[in-house]
Design a protein around this motif. Sequence first.
Motif: not given
Length: 329
Positions: A100-107, A117-122, A126-130, A277-285
Amino acid sequence: MHDNPEPKVWVLTDGKAGDELQCLGVAERLGIVPEIRRVKPRKPWAWLMPRGPIDPREAPDRPESPLKPPFPDIAIASGRRAVAYLRALKQASNGATYTVFLKDPRTGPGAADLIWVSGHDRLRGDNVLVTTTSPHRLTPGKLAAARAVPPPAIASLNTPRVAVLVGGDSRHHRFTPADIERLARQLDELAGSGASLMGSPSRRTSSALGAAVAAVFARHGGWWWDGTGENPFLALLANADAVVVTADSTNMIGEAAAAGRPVLVFEPTGGHPKIAALVAALEREGVVHRFCGRLEGEAYEPIDSTPIIADAIRQGWLRHRAALEFTRA
């Protein structure tokens, strides 16, 4: 075979506090006390991370290796330097360890069996939980316990109580003299409206920033942690009716959202698209509001991604375990 087996879990990082705490938070939500393994690659191998090989001194067959067997059932890793080691662990265990890897591994998504990954990561796959917010160690039980027995300095404050969590200069933000003056002025306005202030600095808080905020607290009879004794972060969040947090830390914003109270975000100079992007997403909620020197928003159901990530890991590992048993049969 047990229906609900208890896996052996490693937390694998280079020891960076932010990375390790997120991994520990997820492991704890699995109900597991993990074994902490820290990688320490030398140069030039450290320069080649995350794509290059691991430091040969830390190969699994070396006595001082952080990958020394017996291998775990699950390895939860984070941080650029841990990517290659997670890859090496997968190979050394002949695929038996669920990685398991937390955050974008860049590979890419092939870096682990499961990637969060957080929603603001690209990164997607199929194996990526956002999720919107990051994992942490603030469980509902810990918050409830801290709420039930607040420290005397907090219990003595009138409501509404506002927790003020102050960060500092980072790669993407800096607190200019004008920012410091603006934050102090807005906290003055908030306290003048009848709110009780309670708060703490972080490791990145400069002396000028800390002194300006402490002066506001002193003028209004608030409680500003002076750095002695246990860090009151949990008690502050648990007993707050609202939380003011500086925008230089996505972790602080996400942890504040776990309290279920309005989060008022102060933005210093600078910024980054991911944080925006994180702040905007939580603002919408309806969770986050821009801090303008007054209380805004209502209480909400706490936002906590940690149990979601932990459940995805457990379900993924159980499927992985079943597949291994089938191939060995």
